[in-house]
Write a protein that holds these residues in place. Structure first.
Motif, PDB file in Angstrom:
ATOM      1  N   PHE A 142       0.828  -1.198   0.000  1.00 39.69           N
ATOM      2  CA  PHE A 142       0.000   0.000   0.000  1.00 39.69           C
ATOM      3  C   PHE A 142       0.867   1.254   0.000  1.00 39.69           C
ATOM      4  O   PHE A 142       1.874   1.335   0.714  1.00 39.69           O
ATOM      5  CB  PHE A 142      -0.897   0.039   1.240  1.00 39.69           C
ATOM      6  N   THR A 143       0.448   2.246  -0.787  1.00 45.81           N
ATOM      7  CA  THR A 143       1.069   3.557  -0.716  1.00 45.81           C
ATOM      8  C   THR A 143       0.577   4.274   0.536  1.00 45.81           C
ATOM      9  O   THR A 143      -0.270   3.757   1.271  1.00 45.81           O
ATOM     10  CB  THR A 143       0.681   4.410  -1.933  1.00 45.81           C
ATOM     11  N   THR A 144       1.085   5.475   0.762  1.00 44.64           N
ATOM     12  CA  THR A 144       0.518   6.302   1.813  1.00 44.64           C
ATOM     13  C   THR A 144      -0.941   6.614   1.465  1.00 44.64           C
ATOM     14  O   THR A 144      -1.303   6.690   0.284  1.00 44.64           O
ATOM     15  CB  THR A 144       1.304   7.614   1.956  1.00 44.64           C
ATOM     16  N   PRO A 145      -1.803   6.802   2.452  1.00 47.69           N
ATOM     17  CA  PRO A 145      -3.241   6.976   2.175  1.00 47.69           C
ATOM     18  C   PRO A 145      -3.583   8.345   1.589  1.00 47.69           C
ATOM     19  O   PRO A 145      -2.865   9.321   1.803  1.00 47.69           O
ATOM     20  CB  PRO A 145      -3.884   6.780   3.544  1.00 47.69           C
ATOM     21  N   TYR A 146      -4.711   8.372   0.866  1.00 48.29           N
ATOM     22  CA  TYR A 146      -5.170   9.619   0.256  1.00 48.29           C
ATOM     23  C   TYR A 146      -6.632   9.925   0.583  1.00 48.29           C
ATOM     24  O   TYR A 146      -7.165  10.949   0.142  1.00 48.29           O
ATOM     25  CB  TYR A 146      -4.979   9.577  -1.266  1.00 48.29           C
ATOM     26  N   PHE A 147      -7.303   9.065   1.360  1.00 53.41           N
ATOM     27  CA  PHE A 147      -8.679   9.309   1.789  1.00 53.41           C
ATOM     28  C   PHE A 147      -8.978   8.335   2.926  1.00 53.41           C
ATOM     29  O   PHE A 147      -8.149   7.491   3.266  1.00 53.41           O
ATOM     30  CB  PHE A 147      -9.670   9.125   0.631  1.00 53.41           C
ATOM     31  N   ASP A 148     -10.153   8.456   3.522  1.00 59.78           N
ATOM     32  CA  ASP A 148     -10.528   7.595   4.640  1.00 59.78           C
ATOM     33  C   ASP A 148     -12.037   7.366   4.605  1.00 59.78           C
ATOM     34  O   ASP A 148     -12.788   8.250   4.201  1.00 59.78           O
ATOM     35  CB  ASP A 148     -10.153   8.264   5.970  1.00 59.78           C
ATOM     36  N   SER A 149     -12.443   6.179   5.005  1.00 55.79           N
ATOM     37  CA  SER A 149     -13.882   5.891   5.090  1.00 55.79           C
ATOM     38  C   SER A 149     -14.107   4.666   5.953  1.00 55.79           C
ATOM     39  O   SER A 149     -13.167   3.940   6.293  1.00 55.79           O
ATOM     40  CB  SER A 149     -14.488   5.658   3.702  1.00 55.79           C
ATOM     41  N   GLY A 150     -15.371   4.422   6.296  1.00 58.98           N
ATOM     42  CA  GLY A 150     -15.749   3.234   7.040  1.00 58.98           C
ATOM     43  C   GLY A 150     -16.999   2.626   6.428  1.00 58.98           C
ATOM     44  O   GLY A 150     -17.625   3.208   5.540  1.00 58.98           O
ATOM     45  N   VAL A 151     -17.390   1.455   6.916  1.00 62.82           N
ATOM     46  CA  VAL A 151     -18.543   0.737   6.386  1.00 62.82           C
ATOM     47  C   VAL A 151     -19.791   1.078   7.192  1.00 62.82           C
ATOM     48  O   VAL A 151     -19.785   1.006   8.425  1.00 62.82           O
ATOM     49  CB  VAL A 151     -18.296  -0.789   6.422  1.00 62.82           C
ATOM     50  N   LYS A 152     -20.867   1.452   6.490  1.00 60.30           N
ATOM     51  CA  LYS A 152     -22.166   1.673   7.121  1.00 60.30           C
ATOM     52  C   LYS A 152     -23.238   0.926   6.327  1.00 60.30           C
ATOM     53  O   LYS A 152     -22.923   0.129   5.440  1.00 60.30           O
ATOM     54  CB  LYS A 152     -22.473   3.170   7.212  1.00 60.30           C
ATOM     55  N   LEU A 153     -24.496   1.197   6.639  1.00 57.77           N
ATOM     56  CA  LEU A 153     -25.611   0.482   6.023  1.00 57.77           C
ATOM     57  C   LEU A 153     -26.560   1.441   5.323  1.00 57.77           C
ATOM     58  O   LEU A 153     -26.907   2.498   5.877  1.00 57.77           O
ATOM     59  CB  LEU A 153     -26.392  -0.301   7.083  1.00 57.77           C
ATOM     60  N   LEU A 154     -26.996   1.059   4.135  1.00 56.59           N
ATOM     61  CA  LEU A 154     -28.035   1.780   3.415  1.00 56.59           C
ATOM     62  C   LEU A 154     -29.311   0.954   3.515  1.00 56.59           C
ATOM     63  O   LEU A 154     -29.320  -0.237   3.156  1.00 56.59           O
ATOM     64  CB  LEU A 154     -27.639   1.964   1.946  1.00 56.59           C
ATOM     65  N   VAL A 155     -30.373   1.570   4.021  1.00 54.63           N
ATOM     66  CA  VAL A 155     -31.638   0.853   4.243  1.00 54.63           C
ATOM     67  C   VAL A 155     -32.802   1.711   3.777  1.00 54.63           C
ATOM     68  O   VAL A 155     -32.672   2.942   3.639  1.00 54.63           O
ATOM     69  CB  VAL A 155     -31.829   0.495   5.735  1.00 54.63           C
ATOM     70  N   PRO A 156     -33.962   1.104   3.540  1.00 53.02           N
ATOM     71  CA  PRO A 156     -35.161   1.894   3.224  1.00 53.02           C
ATOM     72  C   PRO A 156     -35.511   2.820   4.384  1.00 53.02           C
ATOM     73  O   PRO A 156     -35.272   2.500   5.549  1.00 53.02           O
ATOM     74  CB  PRO A 156     -36.242   0.831   3.018  1.00 53.02           C
ATOM     75  N   LYS A 157     -36.101   3.974   4.062  1.00 48.61           N
ATOM     76  CA  LYS A 157     -36.452   4.952   5.088  1.00 48.61           C
ATOM     77  C   LYS A 157     -37.359   4.344   6.159  1.00 48.61           C
ATOM     78  O   LYS A 157     -37.258   4.683   7.336  1.00 48.61           O
ATOM     79  CB  LYS A 157     -37.163   6.137   4.433  1.00 48.61           C
ATOM     80  N   ALA A 158     -38.223   3.423   5.748  1.00 47.04           N
ATOM     81  CA  ALA A 158     -39.168   2.833   6.694  1.00 47.04           C
ATOM     82  C   ALA A 158     -38.574   1.669   7.481  1.00 47.04           C
ATOM     83  O   ALA A 158     -39.241   1.104   8.347  1.00 47.04           O
ATOM     84  CB  ALA A 158     -40.414   2.363   5.949  1.00 47.04           C
ATOM     85  N   MET A 254       8.372   1.414  -7.587  1.00 50.35           N
ATOM     86  CA  MET A 254       7.065   2.000  -7.868  1.00 50.35           C
ATOM     87  C   MET A 254       6.445   2.568  -6.609  1.00 50.35           C
ATOM     88  O   MET A 254       5.819   3.641  -6.629  1.00 50.35           O
ATOM     89  CB  MET A 254       6.145   0.939  -8.481  1.00 50.35           C
ATOM     90  N   LEU A 255       6.615   1.863  -5.496  1.00 51.98           N
ATOM     91  CA  LEU A 255       6.056   2.330  -4.227  1.00 51.98           C
ATOM     92  C   LEU A 255       6.688   3.659  -3.824  1.00 51.98           C
ATOM     93  O   LEU A 255       5.982   4.602  -3.446  1.00 51.98           O
ATOM     94  CB  LEU A 255       6.285   1.286  -3.134  1.00 51.98           C
ATOM     95  N   ASP A 256       8.016   3.757  -3.917  1.00 57.73           N
ATOM     96  CA  ASP A 256       8.704   4.980  -3.509  1.00 57.73           C
ATOM     97  C   ASP A 256       8.325   6.159  -4.399  1.00 57.73           C
ATOM     98  O   ASP A 256       8.127   7.281  -3.910  1.00 57.73           O
ATOM     99  CB  ASP A 256      10.218   4.766  -3.535  1.00 57.73           C
ATOM    100  N   TRP A 257       8.238   5.912  -5.723  1.00 57.69           N
ATOM    101  CA  TRP A 257       7.871   7.015  -6.618  1.00 57.69           C
ATOM    102  C   TRP A 257       6.441   7.477  -6.347  1.00 57.69           C
ATOM    103  O   TRP A 257       6.175   8.689  -6.268  1.00 57.69           O
ATOM    104  CB  TRP A 257       7.986   6.599  -8.088  1.00 57.69           C
ATOM    105  N   THR A 258       5.516   6.538  -6.183  1.00 53.41           N
ATOM    106  CA  THR A 258       4.121   6.911  -5.960  1.00 53.41           C
ATOM    107  C   THR A 258       3.969   7.668  -4.648  1.00 53.41           C
ATOM    108  O   THR A 258       3.242   8.671  -4.580  1.00 53.41           O
ATOM    109  CB  THR A 258       3.212   5.672  -5.966  1.00 53.41           C
ATOM    110  N   ASN A 259       4.642   7.216  -3.612  1.00 54.47           N
ATOM    111  CA  ASN A 259       4.572   7.923  -2.338  1.00 54.47           C
ATOM    112  C   ASN A 259       5.129   9.342  -2.456  1.00 54.47           C
ATOM    113  O   ASN A 259       4.582  10.290  -1.874  1.00 54.47           O
ATOM    114  CB  ASN A 259       5.333   7.156  -1.264  1.00 54.47           C
ATOM    115  N   ALA A 260       6.217   9.504  -3.207  1.00 54.52           N
ATOM    116  CA  ALA A 260       6.800  10.837  -3.403  1.00 54.52           C
ATOM    117  C   ALA A 260       5.842  11.727  -4.192  1.00 54.52           C
ATOM    118  O   ALA A 260       5.690  12.928  -3.895  1.00 54.52           O
ATOM    119  CB  ALA A 260       8.144  10.720  -4.126  1.00 54.52           C
TER     120      ALA A 260
END
Length: 309
Positions: A142-158, A254-260
């Motif tokens: 993995f390169t150094t990160p460029y965003f962040d997120s987590g897992v949630k749930l999509l459900v019907p309004k009701a 490739m890892l070093d160049w992408t991180n740079a």
């Protein structure tokens, strides 16, 4: 083109299917409409202090695996071009590498095939909404990160579902190879997963009540909910982890160049500037501001497993 966070997702999904791109892995070279960097004139490569690997340099183009069904990060726009936040980053990397933002081949990948596309040398780099996990890090670097997120749930309004605890014994819609599916497999073995490869398929299945919820990254679910008034996002974030790009295991050049290159973009505040252009809703910008690398605000991967239950 730019999208307000949540503009015509259904249309974007239809365009993906019409293009036949997100599951086939067909190559497409994006033009200037693919991102802000695509409009720049060709010039000289940018010196980031690390040499571009000879193997990539000799090809004259950077080959990147991207999502094509994940607005506003990677999708197919109305002109049948790759567009989105991650696409703009890819154009910037091409500009750094070759002095030309269009020296780029974009290949549509999915959660289930992106790693195999990399390990089989079909692409140089994965940039496809990929959360870091210790398990994935055993197969790719993995390169150094460029965003962040987590897992949630999509459900019907009701729906009465408000948390992951209520999913026991129920059918839940997920994407093959996605972090949500991996977390449910490890942490909620009594959940019955209905797996798909594309977001459009999963959304259709949810509206057809083929599962009580669609588990996926919160970034995508918020977008879907904003354009579907019958749906809502619920649950505390699970498997919260930054997104990183993937390179072949042991490919330090490739890892070093992408991180740079990523450090160069962070220092110039490109990530935040482009995120604001791509996601124009101020309230959403405020919500995700801390999840974007900026000068003085670096993201880091967790030291342990992200699959904690």
């Amino acid at each position: 083109m730019r999208l307000r966070f949540g503009i015509f997702v259904s249309a974007a999904m239809a365009l993906v299917l019409a293009a036949g791109c997100s599951s086939s892995g067909d190559d497409s070279t994006s033009g200037s409409s693919g991102g802000s960097s695509g409009a720049a004139a060709a010039g000289n490569p940018v010196d980031v202090g690390v040499a571009l690997p000879d193997e990539v340099k000799s090809k004259g183009k950077l080959a990147v695996g991207v999502k094509c069904d994940y607005p506003p990060f990677g999708y197919i726009d109305e002109a049948s071009k790759n567009a989105g936040f991650e696409i703009d980053i890819a154009h910037q990397l091409a500009n750094i590498a070759f002095g030309d933002p269009n020296a780029l081949t974009l290949t549509c990948v999915t959660g289930s095939n992106r790693v195999s596309f990399l390990t089989s040398n079909r692409i140089d780099l994965i940039e496809a909404t990929m959360n870091y996990t210790a398990e994935r890090a055993q197969t790719i670097d993995f390169t150094t990160p460029y965003f962040d997120s987590g897992v949630k749930l999509l459900v019907p309004k009701a729906s009465s579902v408000t948390s992951f605890d209520q999913l026991a014994g129920k059918n839940v819609i997920t994407i093959t190879g996605a972090t949500a599916s991996l977390w449910l497999t490890q942490c909620m073995k009594n959940v019955k997963q209905t797996l798909f490869t594309e977001t459009s398929q999963a959304l259709t299945a949810l509206t057809q009540k083929r599962g009580v919820a669609f588990a996926q990254d919160d970034t995508l679910l918020l977008d879907l909910a904003s354009k579907n008034p019958t749906l809502k996002v619920v649950g505390d974030a699970k498997a919260d982890s930054p997104w990183g790009m993937g390179v072949r295991k042991g490919d330090t050049a490739m890892l070093d160049w992408t991180n740079a290159a990523l450090k160069h973009l962070q220092d110039s505040d490109f990530f935040w500037t482009d995120f604001q252009k791509t996601v124009t809703d101020k309230s959403v910008q405020d919500q995700f501001a801390k999840y974007v690398p900026r000068p003085g605000n670096s993201l880091s991967y967790p030291s342990g497993s992200t699959m904690q239950c």
